[in-house]
Design an enzyme around this catalytic site. Structure first.
Site, PDB file in Angstrom:
ATOM      1  CG  ASP A  44     -24.435   8.568   1.137  1.00 17.39           C
ATOM      2  OD1 ASP A  44     -24.496   8.694  -0.109  1.00 17.39           O
ATOM      3  OD2 ASP A  44     -25.343   8.967   1.901  1.00 17.39           O
ATOM      4  CB  SER A  45     -23.614   5.460  -3.685  1.00 20.13           C
ATOM      5  OG  SER A  45     -22.371   6.032  -4.039  1.00 20.13           O
ATOM      6  CG  ASP A  83     -21.775  11.645   0.288  1.00 18.60           C
ATOM      7  OD1 ASP A  83     -22.205  12.759   0.649  1.00 18.60           O
ATOM      8  OD2 ASP A  83     -22.404  10.866  -0.453  1.00 18.60           O
ATOM      9  CE  LYS A 112     -22.530  14.103  -2.387  1.00 18.57           C
ATOM     10  NZ  LYS A 112     -23.759  13.678  -1.720  1.00 18.57           N
ATOM     11  CD  GLU A 114     -28.107  12.802   0.725  1.00 12.36           C
ATOM     12  OE1 GLU A 114     -29.249  12.678   1.225  1.00 12.36           O
ATOM     13  OE2 GLU A 114     -27.515  11.867   0.154  1.00 12.36           O
ATOM     14  CD  GLU A 181     -29.296  11.711  -6.227  1.00 14.55           C
ATOM     15  OE1 GLU A 181     -28.501  12.109  -5.350  1.00 14.55           O
ATOM     16  OE2 GLU A 181     -29.603  10.506  -6.377  1.00 14.55           O
TER      17      GLU A 181
HETATM   18  O1  KIV Z   1     -23.271   8.852  -2.670  1.00 18.14           O
HETATM   19  C1  KIV Z   1     -23.279   9.170  -3.856  1.00 18.14           C
HETATM   20  O2  KIV Z   1     -22.839   8.427  -4.734  1.00 18.14           O
HETATM   21  C2  KIV Z   1     -23.818  10.478  -4.213  1.00 18.14           C
HETATM   22  C3  KIV Z   1     -23.969  10.801  -5.663  1.00 18.14           C
HETATM   23  C4  KIV Z   1     -25.176  10.128  -6.177  1.00 18.14           C
HETATM   24  C5  KIV Z   1     -23.977  12.254  -5.918  1.00 18.14           C
HETATM   25  O3  KIV Z   1     -24.152  11.236  -3.361  1.00 18.14           O
END
Ligand code: KIV
Length: 280
Positions: A44-45, A83, A112, A114, A181
């Site tokens: 999600d970055s 994500d 994934k 959080e 992280e």
């Molecule tokens: O979204 C992302 O890039 C991440 C990584 C920093 C693990 O969650």
């Protein structure tokens, strides 16, 4: 070479370091896959790296799915992890399962999310639906409002204890690996020793089962590279130099040269013939 599965990733614990990197589109997925990474995270970055939002809160499920589809079209050997963005799993387990199914339909092979103990019911529900889940603890950027910013985690004993509880609860709930992280390296090392599933670290030291970085940080395309990331190439400069040269050559009439002027009249006729008697 055979496709990497969740089982392969679990088996790597203790024998081979796991290499994970983000990618958000087809050509980048092709490149990182051919470089031999084990896991591609459609992170999600994306919100910041590609879409220009200030935080990950800007990215929607539909954005994540579209970019997951693009990565999946590259048919990587690496495991694809989608994500789960802010807002796609917090409200209920059924919402979480629905979002995870959408990721699988878009081509993700796992998801994934959080959060720690507070989300084990979401993890169980998704795993029960047949979708592998990767956990993410330590600094969880989607919770930056609650955490009071992007502070490192696990530097004080209560936080370290909570991280251990969260990691064990997630493992118990069925995650196949956990991202840790921006956490004290000693704590990441301890969690790596205590868990039977792989830990994949970002900014949490070397003693984890694997490492993950955001591709834009590695290749020099991020506006702000975090201090724990290593920049292997300055692509911003490479692109800047190439575009500046292109602009200069267009303005100076150097580009396109004869080798790039490839469409010509089939018959060698004088231009007056095309004008058909009209004035030039
Ligand atoms: O979204 C992302 O890039 C991440 C990584 C920093 C693990 O969650």
């Amino acid at each position: 070479m055979e496709k990497i599965t969740v089982r392969d990733i679990i088996k790597m614990k203790g024998s081979k370091k796991i290499v994970m990197i983000t990618a958000y589109d087809y050509p980048t997925a092709k490149i990182v896959d051919s470089a031999g990474v084990d896991i591609i995270l459609v992170g999600d970055s994306l919100a910041m790296t590609i879409l220009g939002y200030p935080t990950t809160h800007g990215v929607r499920l539909r954005d994540m799915l579209r970019h997951t589809e693009a990565v999946a079209r590259a048919k990587p050997r690496a495991l694809i992890v989608g994500d789960m963005p802010f807002g796609s799993y917090e409200s209920s387990s059924s919402r979480a399962v629905k979002s995870a199914i959408a990721f699988v339909r878009a081509g993700a092979e796992s998801v994934k999310l959080e959060g720690g103990s507070e989300y084990t019911d979401r993890v169980k529900a998704i795993v029960n639906a047949g979708i592998p889940v990767m956990g993410h603890i330590g600094l969880t950027p989607q919770r930056y409002l609650k955490l009071g910013g992007y502070r490192p985690r696990g530097r004080i004993i209560e936080e370290a204890r909570q991280l251990l509880l969260d990691a064990e609860a997630l493992q118990e709930a069925g995650v196949f690996s956990i991202v840790i992280e921006f956490t004290a390296a000693e704590v990441a090392k301890l969690l790596t020793r205590r868990l039977s599933i792989p830990t994949i670290c970002i900014g949490s030291g070397p003693d984890c089962d694997g490492q993950v970085l955001v591709i834009h940080d590695i290749i020099g395309l991020s506006e702000h590279t975090p201090p724990f990331a290593k920049r292997y190439v300055d692509l911003r400069k490479v692109i800047y130099d190439a575009i500046s040269e292109y602009a200069r050559e267009v303005r100076d009439g150097v580009f396109p040269g004869p080798e790039h002027t490839i469409v010509r009249l089939k018959e060698q006729v004088p231009l007056e013939e095309i004008l058909g008697g009209r004035e030039e």
